[in-house]
Design a protein around this motif. Structure first.
Motif, PDB file in Angstrom:
ATOM      1  N   ALA A   1      -3.110  -0.586  -8.533  1.00 23.11           N
ATOM      2  CA  ALA A   1      -5.228   0.563  -8.562  1.00 23.11           C
ATOM      3  C   ALA A   1      -4.945   1.552  -7.726  1.00 23.11           C
ATOM      4  N   LEU A   2      -5.912   2.748  -7.941  1.00 20.96           N
ATOM      5  CA  LEU A   2      -5.762   3.814  -7.465  1.00 20.96           C
ATOM      6  C   LEU A   2      -6.967   4.410  -7.217  1.00 20.96           C
TER       7      LEU A   2
ATOM      8  N   VAL B   1       0.623  -0.943   0.416  1.00 21.27           N
ATOM      9  CA  VAL B   1      -0.307  -0.011  -0.813  1.00 21.27           C
ATOM     10  C   VAL B   1       0.952   1.170   0.298  1.00 21.27           C
ATOM     11  N   LEU B   2       0.802   2.516  -1.191  1.00 20.58           N
ATOM     12  CA  LEU B   2       1.457   3.265  -0.916  1.00 20.58           C
ATOM     13  C   LEU B   2       0.369   4.641  -1.044  1.00 20.58           C
ATOM     14  N   ASP B   3       0.525   4.748   0.470  1.00 21.64           N
ATOM     15  CA  ASP B   3      -0.348   5.776   1.013  1.00 21.64           C
ATOM     16  C   ASP B   3       0.166   7.857   0.868  1.00 21.64           C
ATOM     17  N   SER B   4      -0.736   8.285  -0.305  1.00 23.78           N
ATOM     18  CA  SER B   4      -0.134   9.728  -0.502  1.00 23.78           C
ATOM     19  C   SER B   4       1.209  10.109  -0.998  1.00 23.78           C
ATOM     20  N   VAL B   5       1.314   9.632  -2.745  1.00 27.26           N
ATOM     21  CA  VAL B   5       2.760   9.216  -3.215  1.00 27.26           C
ATOM     22  C   VAL B   5       3.673  10.354  -3.394  1.00 27.26           C
ATOM     23  N   VAL B   6       4.724   9.958  -3.309  1.00 27.88           N
ATOM     24  CA  VAL B   6       6.116  11.041  -3.941  1.00 27.88           C
ATOM     25  C   VAL B   6       5.954  10.446  -5.562  1.00 27.88           C
ATOM     26  N   ASN B   7       6.019  11.890  -6.110  1.00 26.86           N
ATOM     27  CA  ASN B   7       6.437  11.515  -7.250  1.00 26.86           C
ATOM     28  C   ASN B   7       7.508  10.716  -7.651  1.00 26.86           C
TER      29      ASN B   7
ATOM     30  N   ALA C   1       1.051  10.413  -7.244  1.00 25.04           N
ATOM     31  CA  ALA C   1      -0.015   9.126  -7.611  1.00 25.04           C
ATOM     32  C   ALA C   1      -0.035   8.545  -8.896  1.00 25.04           C
ATOM     33  N   LEU C   2      -0.189   9.415  -9.862  1.00 19.90           N
ATOM     34  CA  LEU C   2      -0.966   9.188 -11.308  1.00 19.90           C
ATOM     35  C   LEU C   2       0.397   8.844 -11.714  1.00 19.90           C
ATOM     36  N   GLU C   3       1.543   9.296 -12.100  1.00 18.61           N
ATOM     37  CA  GLU C   3       3.051   9.367 -12.058  1.00 18.61           C
ATOM     38  C   GLU C   3       2.791   6.860 -11.571  1.00 18.61           C
ATOM     39  N   MET C   4       2.911   7.518 -10.596  1.00 18.33           N
ATOM     40  CA  MET C   4       3.270   5.868  -9.685  1.00 18.33           C
ATOM     41  C   MET C   4       2.259   4.909 -10.018  1.00 18.33           C
TER      42      MET C   4
ATOM     43  N   GLY D   1       3.177  -9.343 -14.875  1.00 18.52           N
ATOM     44  CA  GLY D   1       3.566  -9.829 -14.055  1.00 18.52           C
ATOM     45  C   GLY D   1       4.807 -10.193 -13.506  1.00 18.52           C
ATOM     46  N   GLU D   2       5.340  -8.651 -13.548  1.00 19.73           N
ATOM     47  CA  GLU D   2       6.633  -9.268 -13.031  1.00 19.73           C
ATOM     48  C   GLU D   2       6.255  -8.847 -11.177  1.00 19.73           C
ATOM     49  N   LEU D   3       5.148  -8.128 -10.999  1.00 15.06           N
ATOM     50  CA  LEU D   3       4.576  -7.590  -9.280  1.00 15.06           C
ATOM     51  C   LEU D   3       3.640  -7.459  -9.066  1.00 15.06           C
ATOM     52  N   ALA D   4       3.165  -7.982  -7.738  1.00 19.54           N
ATOM     53  CA  ALA D   4       2.159  -8.681  -7.125  1.00 19.54           C
ATOM     54  C   ALA D   4       1.016  -6.738  -7.206  1.00 19.54           C
ATOM     55  N   ALA D   5       0.119  -7.209  -7.393  1.00 15.33           N
ATOM     56  CA  ALA D   5      -1.321  -5.662  -7.796  1.00 15.33           C
ATOM     57  C   ALA D   5      -0.776  -5.209  -6.713  1.00 15.33           C
ATOM     58  N   THR D   6      -1.246  -3.503  -6.470  1.00 12.89           N
ATOM     59  CA  THR D   6      -0.011  -2.912  -5.442  1.00 12.89           C
ATOM     60  C   THR D   6      -1.089  -1.597  -5.476  1.00 12.89           C
ATOM     61  N   LEU D   7      -1.864  -0.931  -4.136  1.00 16.38           N
ATOM     62  CA  LEU D   7      -2.712  -0.178  -4.056  1.00 16.38           C
ATOM     63  C   LEU D   7      -1.800   1.200  -3.676  1.00 16.38           C
ATOM     64  N   ILE D   8      -2.208   2.405  -4.162  1.00 16.37           N
ATOM     65  CA  ILE D   8      -2.372   2.975  -4.450  1.00 16.37           C
ATOM     66  C   ILE D   8      -3.396   3.980  -3.545  1.00 16.37           C
TER      67      ILE D   8
END
Length: 522
Positions: A472-473, A251-257, A461-464, A440-447
């Protein structure tokens, strides 16, 4: 990041932008030696584990919180060289929720950001209602990253020399003031190496990501479940780039570009621009409640009230300790968290009516926290200066920020002074990693991101989301609180719970209505 105090910030937190050509000959962060060293360190940590026990008295924690340490190499290119110990905390999964047994899903490791913030108290968040479902299934694990707290702490100046107030905060600094701040930045950069040694060059975001993999192994986790907030999203993304097969859920919360061209100089300019927007949000809210605060019926009138207070404090500091700099610091926090708005407006109102005590309480210095503040700023400076090239010419900083301050005066110059030591950093800089994963390289992450977040603007967040395949955003619309997971928004929390507890993500970018605005005290 809030569960109120969880999402710590160090200084101005990350960021400022407009040019920064990579320094010629800048080195890269990755190589065969570092990859091998990380694997060696992780294997050793898996064998040793972490011996959790009672936390130290100075940490003053409830009995449920256990503490331990994990050993990591100072330099991953030399895993048999000098080692440092990182402090780790844990509260075990409760195994029950709503009267039912809940299967354990492993450890959830959390980082609150900074650089320079500690997550040692994070596991206590399991007592907050919004977190109890997650706490039933996961051991909640926090830690102090390298350099922070008792984890091989860094220092750049005597904590007693920290500005205790009052200080100035000119919106349009004079040339003389700029020269003074340049001299202070140079001295601070020298002090970092003098007090912490040249080993300070190993305190970086990439090494924070490597430390995270060693911690994963020490916890006995085959794959990592991680939640990073603010700056924690950046080295979480570096972890995803370096160790994609080791990620279980993230989970990536409040995302640095993470765009290498943004790290860190341009990101800081973007942040200063975003704080101007959030400062306007606060003033609009305060004007709506003119009957309570008497600061103005429009955002412009509230701004004039603030400037009146600033001028009065410049002439006569409140309580002898709160000047314009302290006022700015207090209202900057209101840019991070809207739950600060009622008390900040109340303190400003009381001060202008002749009672300085609320403002002194909220904005005055806290000598007992000087050592922690100095340590946090030292780590912030070391990590950001080591991570990437910065402009070395003062002309570049002056040009870019003079332009920006014309439209975004609230935070621009204070952000410059926070980051200016990086212009004079006496150690080699590196080129940031280009974070980018493929299907397929990385498990699905939540932004998770708030549209009007000032500390980490929404564009990050859009860039990440573009760079992490399968991510998923979830967006909190028309909101600017910094750090939204596990906070007051039930819609956001439903997505967080579904992902961490069931591995379920929204099928397309999800949108949540904003959490309610704060209400003035009755």
């Amino acid at each position: 990041m809030r569960a109120a105090a969880l999402y710590g910030t160090a200084g101005s937190l990350v960021l400022t932008a407009v040019v920064a050509a990579p320094a010629g000959g800048a080195q890269t962060w990755t190589g065969a030696a570092e990859r091998h060293g990380t694997a060696v360190a992780a294997e050793r940590a898996a064998a040793e584990g972490i011996r959790f026990g009672t936390c130290s008295e100075e940490q003053d924690t409830p009995g449920a919180l256990q503490c331990g340490t994990v050993t990591v190499p100072l330099d991953y290119a030399h895993p048999d060289g000098k080692k440092i110990r990182l402090t780790v905390s844990r509260v075990r999964a409760t195994g029950k929720h709503g009267g039912r047994s809940v299967p354990r899903q492993g450890a959830l490791v959390y980082n609150p950001g900074g650089p320079g913030a500690s997550g040692m108290y994070f596991p206590l968040i399991g007592m907050v209602p919004e977190w109890k479902r997650i706490a039933s299934a996961y051991d909640l694990v926090g830690y102090a990253p390298r350099g922070v707290g008792r984890s091989a702490p860094l220092s750049c100046q005597d904590p007693d020399r920290l500005a205790k107030g009052p200080t100035q905060s000119p919106t349009h600094p004079s040339e003389a003031y700029k020269r003074e701040r340049i001299a202070r930045a140079k001295a601070y950069a020298r002090g970092c190496v003098q007090r912490s040694g040249r080993e300070i060059r190993h305190f970086s975001s990439v090494n924070n990501a490597r430390d995270l993999d060693v911690l994963r192994a020490a916890l006995g986790e085959r794959r990592l479940t991680f939640m990073g907030a603010s700056y924690g999203t950046y080295f979480g993304a570096l972890y995803a780039e370096l160790f994609p097969s080791h990620v279980r859920r993230m989970v990536l919360d409040s995302v640095v570009n993470p765009d290498p061209a943004k790290v860190w100089y341009r990101n800081n300019l973007d942040q200063s621009a975003a704080f101007e927007t959030r400062w306007a949000d606060f003033r609009v809210w305060t004007a709506k409640h003119h009957e309570v605060y008497g600061l103005g019926r429009t955002a412009e009138e509230v701004a004039r009230s603030y400037e009146r207070a600033k001028a009065r404090l410049a002439a006569e500091p409140a309580g002898g300790v709160v000047g314009p700099g302290q006022l700015q610091g207090a209202f900057l926090q209101a840019g991070y968290y809207d739950d600060h708005w009622p008390q900040r407006a109340l303190a400003l109102s009381a001060y202008l009516k002749g009672d300085p005590k609320p403002l002194v309480r909220q904005a005055g210095p806290h000598p007992d926290a000087a050592r922690e503040r100095e340590n946090g700023r030292a780590v912030y400076t070391a990590v950001e200066c080591n991570d990437a090239p910065w402009p070395r010419a003062w002309h570049t900083w002056d040009r870019d920020n003079t332009r920006l301050a014309r439209v975004a005066p609230f935070e621009t110059w204070d952000n410059v002074w926070m980051n200016l030591p990086c212009a004079y950093w006496p150690l080699p800089r590196r080129q940031p990693l280009d974070v980018r994963t493929y299907p397929g390289e990385l498990a699905a992450t939540l932004i998770l991101a708030a549209e009007r977040d000032a500390a980490t603007p929404y564009a990050g967040a859009l860039e990440m989301h573009r760079r992490l395949s399968g991510s998923a955003l979830v967006t909190e619309r028309a909101s600017g609180t910094h750090g939204i997971g596990g906070g007051p928004n039930a819609c956001v929390n439903a997505h967080l719970d579904a992902y961490l507890l069931e591995g379920r993500l929204p099928a397309k970018p999800a949108s949540c209505a904003p959490h309610p605005e704060p209400t003035p005290p009755r």
